[in-house]
Design a protein around this motif. Structure first.
Motif, PDB file in Angstrom:
ATOM      1  N   UNK A   1       0.804  -1.226   0.000  1.00 17.85           N
ATOM      2  CA  UNK A   1       0.000   0.000   0.000  1.00 17.85           C
ATOM      3  C   UNK A   1       0.834   1.272   0.000  1.00 17.85           C
ATOM      4  N   UNK A   2       2.095   1.193   0.452  1.00 21.00           N
ATOM      5  CA  UNK A   2       2.936   2.378   0.569  1.00 21.00           C
ATOM      6  C   UNK A   2       3.968   2.461  -0.550  1.00 21.00           C
ATOM      7  N   UNK A   3       3.663   1.860  -1.709  1.00 24.04           N
ATOM      8  CA  UNK A   3       4.605   1.860  -2.832  1.00 24.04           C
ATOM      9  C   UNK A   3       4.876   3.256  -3.382  1.00 24.04           C
ATOM     10  N   UNK A   4       3.996   4.211  -3.135  1.00 22.60           N
ATOM     11  CA  UNK A   4       4.235   5.585  -3.579  1.00 22.60           C
ATOM     12  C   UNK A   4       5.545   6.121  -3.016  1.00 22.60           C
ATOM     13  N   UNK A   5       5.976   5.612  -1.848  1.00 18.69           N
ATOM     14  CA  UNK A   5       7.204   6.070  -1.215  1.00 18.69           C
ATOM     15  C   UNK A   5       8.403   5.186  -1.539  1.00 18.69           C
TER      16      UNK A   5
ATOM     17  N   UNK B   1       4.624  -0.259  -8.358  1.00 18.88           N
ATOM     18  CA  UNK B   1       3.992  -1.351  -7.617  1.00 18.88           C
ATOM     19  C   UNK B   1       2.729  -0.907  -6.884  1.00 18.88           C
ATOM     20  N   UNK B   2       2.246   0.307  -7.150  1.00 24.10           N
ATOM     21  CA  UNK B   2       1.017   0.784  -6.516  1.00 24.10           C
ATOM     22  C   UNK B   2      -0.159  -0.103  -6.885  1.00 24.10           C
ATOM     23  N   UNK B   3      -0.948  -0.490  -5.894  1.00 19.32           N
ATOM     24  CA  UNK B   3      -2.086  -1.366  -6.134  1.00 19.32           C
ATOM     25  C   UNK B   3      -3.204  -0.623  -6.858  1.00 19.32           C
ATOM     26  N   UNK B   4      -3.846  -1.308  -7.808  1.00 18.79           N
ATOM     27  CA  UNK B   4      -4.970  -0.718  -8.530  1.00 18.79           C
ATOM     28  C   UNK B   4      -6.267  -1.479  -8.270  1.00 18.79           C
ATOM     29  N   UNK B   5      -6.334  -2.184  -7.131  1.00 21.88           N
ATOM     30  CA  UNK B   5      -7.500  -3.013  -6.849  1.00 21.88           C
ATOM     31  C   UNK B   5      -8.657  -2.232  -6.248  1.00 21.88           C
ATOM     32  N   UNK B   6      -8.382  -1.253  -5.374  1.00 18.34           N
ATOM     33  CA  UNK B   6      -9.461  -0.507  -4.726  1.00 18.34           C
ATOM     34  C   UNK B   6      -8.949   0.822  -4.208  1.00 18.34           C
ATOM     35  N   UNK B   7      -9.868   1.733  -3.948  1.00 22.22           N
ATOM     36  CA  UNK B   7      -9.501   3.001  -3.327  1.00 22.22           C
ATOM     37  C   UNK B   7      -9.089   2.741  -1.873  1.00 22.22           C
ATOM     38  N   UNK B   8      -8.036   3.422  -1.430  1.00 21.82           N
ATOM     39  CA  UNK B   8      -7.518   3.159  -0.095  1.00 21.82           C
ATOM     40  C   UNK B   8      -6.963   4.425   0.525  1.00 21.82           C
ATOM     41  N   UNK B   9      -7.015   4.496   1.854  1.00 24.75           N
ATOM     42  CA  UNK B   9      -6.351   5.547   2.615  1.00 24.75           C
ATOM     43  C   UNK B   9      -5.628   4.880   3.782  1.00 24.75           C
ATOM     44  N   UNK B  10      -4.515   5.478   4.208  1.00 27.15           N
ATOM     45  CA  UNK B  10      -3.761   4.871   5.291  1.00 27.15           C
ATOM     46  C   UNK B  10      -2.939   5.876   6.066  1.00 27.15           C
TER      47      UNK B  10
ATOM     48  N   UNK C   1       0.786   9.849   5.668  1.00 23.10           N
ATOM     49  CA  UNK C   1      -0.549   9.444   5.244  1.00 23.10           C
ATOM     50  C   UNK C   1      -0.530   9.236   3.739  1.00 23.10           C
ATOM     51  N   UNK C   2      -1.435   8.393   3.266  1.00 28.64           N
ATOM     52  CA  UNK C   2      -1.470   8.073   1.846  1.00 28.64           C
ATOM     53  C   UNK C   2      -2.904   7.801   1.413  1.00 28.64           C
ATOM     54  N   UNK C   3      -3.177   8.083   0.146  1.00 29.74           N
ATOM     55  CA  UNK C   3      -4.456   7.741  -0.455  1.00 29.74           C
ATOM     56  C   UNK C   3      -4.252   7.378  -1.911  1.00 29.74           C
ATOM     57  N   UNK C   4      -5.006   6.399  -2.414  1.00 32.12           N
ATOM     58  CA  UNK C   4      -4.888   5.981  -3.810  1.00 32.12           C
ATOM     59  C   UNK C   4      -6.276   5.815  -4.413  1.00 32.12           C
ATOM     60  N   UNK C   5      -6.381   6.110  -5.709  1.00 34.56           N
ATOM     61  CA  UNK C   5      -7.660   6.074  -6.410  1.00 34.56           C
ATOM     62  C   UNK C   5      -7.479   5.447  -7.786  1.00 34.56           C
ATOM     63  N   UNK C   6      -7.924   4.200  -7.977  1.00 34.93           N
ATOM     64  CA  UNK C   6      -7.861   3.576  -9.312  1.00 34.93           C
ATOM     65  C   UNK C   6      -8.901   4.198 -10.246  1.00 34.93           C
ATOM     66  N   UNK C   7      -8.508   4.437 -11.499  1.00 33.18           N
ATOM     67  CA  UNK C   7      -9.401   4.954 -12.527  1.00 33.18           C
ATOM     68  C   UNK C   7      -9.220   4.144 -13.797  1.00 33.18           C
ATOM     69  N   UNK C   8     -10.003   4.479 -14.818  1.00 29.25           N
ATOM     70  CA  UNK C   8      -9.872   3.805 -16.111  1.00 29.25           C
ATOM     71  C   UNK C   8      -8.585   4.191 -16.832  1.00 29.25           C
TER      72      UNK C   8
END
Length: 272
Positions: free
Chosen positions: A48-52, A57-66, A83-90
């Motif tokens: 989940x923290x691949x942005x750092x 390797x960032x996951x594209x399975x679901x929206x997440x915050x941590x 803190x981190x947040x990710x948002x998969x899109x098309x």
């Protein structure tokens, strides 16, 4: 008496930072799962923290915050909070991260904006990273914008390979004669029959010798996992565990530096 003790504490902290300035820097990689595996995260799947570490390797399975916290060597003044947040899109996965280290004597703040996409078995990502450091009193401050890039490939269902490069644009802090950290990393991970996940990294910072990092994650029971890891340059040992629910997971880890002692960390993730 209280003021004297406070000054003595700050003097002791300054001496420690002066003697061990290299390992006392802020952590670049975030997340307790990665910490428990010796920070070998360049090719770590579903991290989940691949942005750092490696944005590819960032996951594209679901929206997440941590959220993540690490107290370096037991000093509250040397705390990493992020803190981190990710948002998969098309059109790929967008992610946003925040990190702060230190106190009013010295602090570092990072804001990261990442993008990840994939084509067949190839995954690629890029991160724009704004860094700001500030020294207490009138000693100044400065900011810089760096670019990080990463690639990864899923060679088989169980084997990943990844690589990343930090600060590819050679950014420097404005007003301060200091560059952002620059390094390159190559990593592998292998999943052994869903019972154990092995991860290994080779990291070369331009200022320091090559660091070798390795870790293993073992399924204990149901969604409970145990982890151990080791790094070199500097030598440290780590262990931790994590538990995953339907829409959340929590990870706890502790790292033992050969000279400076223990650094406990914890993160918590929510999925939507």
């Amino acid at each position: 008496m209280i003021r004297i003790q406070d000054h003595l504490y700050k003097i002791s902290l300054t001496i420690i930072l002066g003697l061990f300035s290299i390992p006392a820097l802020a952590q670049l990689n975030m997340g307790a799962r990665g910490l428990g595996m010796g920070q070998a995260t360049t090719a770590l799947p579903n991290y989940d923290w691949s942005l750092f570490s490696n944005p590819a390797m960032t996951s594209n399975e679901s929206m997440a915050v941590g959220f993540y916290g690490l107290r370096n060597y037991g000093f509250s003044e040397l705390t990493d909070m992020s803190a981190i947040g990710s948002l998969p899109t098309n059109f790929g996965t967008a992610s946003l991260g925040f990190h702060r280290y230190g106190d009013n004597l010295f602090n570092e703040t990072r804001i990261r904006l990442g993008y990840k996409n994939e084509w067949r078995m190839l995954h690629f990502g890029v991160t724009a990273n704004y860094n700001h450091i500030s020294f207490g009193g009138d000693y100044g401050s400065g900011g810089a914008v760096g670019l990080d890039v990463g690639i990864a490939a899923k060679l088989t269902n169980d084997l990943w390979i990844g690589a990343r490069s930090i600060n590819v644009n050679y950014a420097k802090y404005s007003g301060i004669d200091e560059e952002l950290p620059r390094d390159i990393a190559l990593g592998f991970s292998y999943n052994l029959n869903a019972l154990a996940l092995f991860s290994f990294d080779m990291v070369k910072d331009v200022r320091f010798p090559v660091s070798y990092r390795g870790g293993v994650e073992i399924s204990v029971v149901d969604e409970l996992k145990g982890r151990v890891g080791i790094t070199t340059e500097p030598i440290s040992y780590s262990l931790g565990f994590g538990y995953a629910g339907d829409r959340w997971d929590v990870n706890v880890a502790v790292q033992k530096h050969e000279l400076l002692g223990f650094s406990p960390g914890i993160d918590f993730m929510l999925y939507f």
